[in-house]
Enzyme design. Sequence first.
Site, PDB file in Angstrom:
ATOM      1  N   HIS A 166      -5.396  -6.225   4.003  1.00 27.92           N
ATOM      2  CA  HIS A 166      -4.406  -5.153   4.093  1.00 27.92           C
ATOM      3  C   HIS A 166      -3.741  -5.181   5.461  1.00 27.92           C
ATOM      4  O   HIS A 166      -4.414  -5.032   6.480  1.00 27.92           O
ATOM      5  CB  HIS A 166      -5.090  -3.793   3.879  1.00 27.92           C
ATOM      6  N   GLN A 207      -5.604  -0.442  -3.726  1.00 27.16           N
ATOM      7  CA  GLN A 207      -6.309  -1.548  -4.389  1.00 27.16           C
ATOM      8  C   GLN A 207      -7.256  -1.041  -5.485  1.00 27.16           C
ATOM      9  O   GLN A 207      -7.415  -1.679  -6.523  1.00 27.16           O
ATOM     10  CB  GLN A 207      -7.076  -2.355  -3.326  1.00 27.16           C
ATOM     11  N   CYS A 257       0.845  -1.188   0.000  1.00 23.91           N
ATOM     12  CA  CYS A 257       0.000   0.000   0.000  1.00 23.91           C
ATOM     13  C   CYS A 257       0.883   1.243   0.000  1.00 23.91           C
ATOM     14  O   CYS A 257       1.925   1.281   0.638  1.00 23.91           O
ATOM     15  CB  CYS A 257      -0.970  -0.005   1.187  1.00 23.91           C
ATOM     16  N   GLU A 258       0.453   2.233  -0.764  1.00 17.96           N
ATOM     17  CA  GLU A 258       1.299   3.418  -0.922  1.00 17.96           C
ATOM     18  C   GLU A 258       1.232   4.345   0.290  1.00 17.96           C
ATOM     19  O   GLU A 258       2.028   5.256   0.416  1.00 17.96           O
ATOM     20  CB  GLU A 258       0.929   4.183  -2.190  1.00 17.96           C
ATOM     21  N   HIS A 259       0.275   4.115   1.196  1.00 20.67           N
ATOM     22  CA  HIS A 259       0.165   4.990   2.363  1.00 20.67           C
ATOM     23  C   HIS A 259       1.074   4.561   3.505  1.00 20.67           C
ATOM     24  O   HIS A 259       1.550   5.392   4.266  1.00 20.67           O
ATOM     25  CB  HIS A 259      -1.288   5.039   2.853  1.00 20.67           C
ATOM     26  N   HIS A 260       1.293   3.241   3.647  1.00 19.06           N
ATOM     27  CA  HIS A 260       2.094   2.742   4.767  1.00 19.06           C
ATOM     28  C   HIS A 260       3.254   1.856   4.323  1.00 19.06           C
ATOM     29  O   HIS A 260       4.036   1.406   5.147  1.00 19.06           O
ATOM     30  CB  HIS A 260       1.209   1.963   5.742  1.00 19.06           C
ATOM     31  N   CYS A 271      -1.953  -2.987   6.740  1.00 16.84           N
ATOM     32  CA  CYS A 271      -2.041  -1.684   7.417  1.00 16.84           C
ATOM     33  C   CYS A 271      -3.342  -1.576   8.207  1.00 16.84           C
ATOM     34  O   CYS A 271      -3.438  -0.771   9.135  1.00 16.84           O
ATOM     35  CB  CYS A 271      -1.861  -0.522   6.436  1.00 16.84           C
TER      36      CYS A 271
HETATM   37 ZN   LIG Z   1      -2.055   1.342   4.039  1.00 18.27          ZN
END
Ligand SMILES: [Zn+2]
Length: 200
Positions: free
Chosen positions: A158, A130, A89-92, A160
Amino acid sequence: MVYLQPIYKNMNDNYNQDIARSIKTLLSEIGENPEREGLLKTPERVSKSMEFLTNGYEKNPSEILKSAMFSESYSQMVLVKDIELYSLCEHHMLPFFGKAHIAYIPSGHIVGLSKLPRVVDAFARRLQVQERLTNEIRDCIQDTLNPAGVAVVIECKHLCMAMRGVQKQNSVTTTSAFTGAFENEKTRAEFLRLITASLD
Ligand SMILES: [Zn+2]
């Protein structure tokens, strides 16, 4: 006697030194000792691992499909389901993983079946969300193969969400994207029935 050194001799030593340096800094910042035995080669290992997990940036998914496209008059649904998928995931930058199900209805061309999982990997081995991953796979197949319709469903867990944040360990996120014939309710229902049906 002269021995020619094979050029791949040091291949295992080839890794991105900048990534390794950042990981060493990260280890110190979280309170670890990067010099202790177990961590000595960790920056190098993480560097190689990150390069593998993000090697999708170097791939051209459209070219992957073009390398195995064949003229064919078959015009019924082609479905490849339960394609294993691993992404970050690009956020975490934490993993999300699960399955992709892909169908298309040929219109003059079919594609080698093994190419669909390779397209999934080419998009999944990047920093992703996703939702975008689902659309990118759909658009690539639609634009390259120009079929009568494409359907993509992705189901993932996920980390995260499971390991941090809301700590929901068993929740699964489902995303879907359709074009053409799959906008039709009957065709879409048939696709959804097939991906949930088991062979036994
Ligand atoms: Zn994430």
